[in-house]
Design an enzyme around this catalytic site. Structure first.
Site, PDB file in Angstrom:
ATOM      1  N   GLY A 123      74.210  64.349  25.340  1.00  0.00           N
ATOM      2  CA  GLY A 123      73.465  63.173  24.872  1.00  0.00           C
ATOM      3  C   GLY A 123      72.640  62.591  25.995  1.00  0.00           C
ATOM      4  CG  ASN A 124      69.312  60.650  25.533  1.00  0.00           C
ATOM      5  OD1 ASN A 124      69.256  59.467  25.212  1.00  0.00           O
ATOM      6  ND2 ASN A 124      68.860  61.634  24.733  1.00  0.00           N
ATOM      7  CG  HIS A 125      72.248  57.157  30.301  1.00  0.00           C
ATOM      8  ND1 HIS A 125      73.577  56.881  30.137  1.00  0.00           N
ATOM      9  CD2 HIS A 125      72.153  57.980  31.377  1.00  0.00           C
ATOM     10  CE1 HIS A 125      74.272  57.498  31.085  1.00  0.00           C
ATOM     11  NE2 HIS A 125      73.428  58.180  31.846  1.00  0.00           N
ATOM     12  CB  ALA A 151      65.747  59.497  24.143  1.00  0.00           C
TER      13      ALA A 151
END
Ligand code: CTP
Length: 403
Positions: free
Chosen positions: A212-214, A280
């Site tokens: 995943g990402n932030h 994102a």
């Protein structure tokens, strides 16, 4: 949430018996989330007290140029009132005040404020039935409408004189709903459908792990709130986030992976007028998702990744009437990279964030953007809250839609 929420309303009260109803009117404006300032003609004080209205509006009530509350203040500046307000409401508007407004007479504070106000002005007439029908009153109505002022028609019923007929000031609830409807009918994205992607995507490795990402999703949610407040019907397709949408015109569709986002977005795209991809999205996903939790048996672990579909690029390919907006998060050669992305993905507008700018990008409450349109015009903005950034983006979109 009412469209009056956050609005600055200037209420002008003139001397008619219906002035007693302005106490309820102020309460309803405040209940709807508006900020209210009241100015009153000197004679209107015979019908409703400034103390009542200042208590309800939580602001001083003025009737003259002399500042009664503050002996050190020089005067009540009529121009300041007009600049402060999002709109002015004259209620009750008596035949006398209406005639003065129509003829530029300026012999009290309320009239001076009216004459100098640049904001929209509503007026709610209140008078006896024969006064209401008199050709001179009708002339005032027509003149004021020709000035662009908006009349809230009087109702029919029993009047203070005991006669029954037209001339009763509209009830406070009706004044509120008249103004709300008027504002809604003029919103720039009325009847427009806006599709927005937000947040991260999670790409499963096994039943308990993911890539995943932030991304917090904040920018996309602010865009959705902004579009809804401008009158749009919003479809918000979001990856995992703790955020929720407040506006009733936002339909939230929660997905997890890029593949799910791709399908959900394509389900709604065809009938949309505006699409904004602020998510994102993971560029890659594991080629194989293990059906059981991967044990730490080996010293090293290799996960083969395959490319996800580029959702924004796919929307660019099939674009018809849609105004398509993408985001670009760059670290170097920002403007050139963003321009290239805008062309390659067939966008109408690209929102550039530079990771070199402090306070821009992921997990921050703020953002610093540059907007680049298809003609390669660009506008750079200061560091702002994400709500303000959303507003700047929609100002630009509305400007392009009106071209
Ligand atoms: N985007 C998308 N689907 C993807 C990847 C990106 O819809 N699979 C959208 C993002 O929502 C954003 C824009 O594309 O609006 C930004 O893409 P970005 O990842 O910055 O650029 P890329 O074109 O993927 O190129 P690169 O990562 O090489 O910079």
């Amino acid at each position: 949430m009412s469209v009056l929420s956050g609005k600055k309303i200037l209420l002008g009260v003139s001397a008619g018996i219906a002035a007693y109803k302005t106490a309820s009117l102020v309460r309803l404006f405040i209940k709807a989330g508006a900020e209210v300032k009241v100015i009153i003609t000197p004679n209107a004080k015979d019908f409703v007290t400034p103390l009542t209205l200042s208590t309800l509006s939580k602001n001083p009530v003025h009737s003259s140029f002399y500042n009664e509350e503050d002996e050190n203040a020089i005067w009540n500046n009529h121009v300041d009132y007009g600049l402060w307000a999002d709109f002015m409401v004259v209620a009750p508007a008596t035949a006398n005040t209406l005639s003065k407004m129509a003829n530029g007479v300026c012999d009290n504070l309320l009239l001076a404020v009216y004459l100098s106000a640049k904001c929209p002005v509503y007026f709610a007439p209140a008078m006896d039935l024969d006064m209401y029908k008199h050709p001179s009153t009708d002339k005032s109505f027509r003149t004021l409408k020709a000035f662009g002022n908006i009349m809230i028609p009087a109702g029919t019923g029993e009047l203070a004189s005991g006669l029954v007929g037209e001339g009763r000031m509209a009830e406070p609830e009706d004044i509120i709903s008249f103004i709300e409807q008027d504002i809604i009918s003029k919103l720039p994205l009325k009847n427009k459908k806006v599709l927005i992607t937000a947040g991260p995507t999670y790409e499963a490795i096994d039943p308990v792990r993911f890539i995943g990402n932030h991304s917090s999703g904040k920018m996309g949610f602010e865009l959705a709130e902004c579009a809804a407040s401008l009158g749009a019907e919003v479809i918000l397709v979001t990856g995992p986030t703790y955020l929720s949408a407040n506006h009733k015109s936002i339909a939230v569709h929660r997905i997890v992976s890029a593949e799910e986002m791709y399908h959900k977005v394509h389900e709604f795209y065809e009938t949309c007028d505006i699409a904004i991809c602020s998510a994102a999205v993971s560029d890659y996903r594991p080629k194989v998702v293990a059906d059981k939790k991967i044990k730490k048996e080996q010293e090293t672990l290799h996960i083969e990744l395959v490319k996800n579909k580029d959702i924004l690029a796919s929307l660019g390919k099939i674009k018809k009437q849609q105004f398509l907006v993408g985001f670009a998060l760059e670290t170097n050669n920002e403007i050139e990279n963003a321009k290239e992305k805008l062309k390659r993905k067939n966008l109408n507008l690209i929102v550039l964030n530079s990771l070199n700018d402090q306070g821009a990008g992921f997990k921050t409450p703020t953002n610093k953007i540059t907007l680049i349109d298809a003609q390669e015009n660009f506008k750079a903005f200061e560091l702002k809250s994400k709500a303000e950034v959303a507003n700047d983006i929609f100002n630009e979109i509305v400007m392009h839609l009106n071209e």
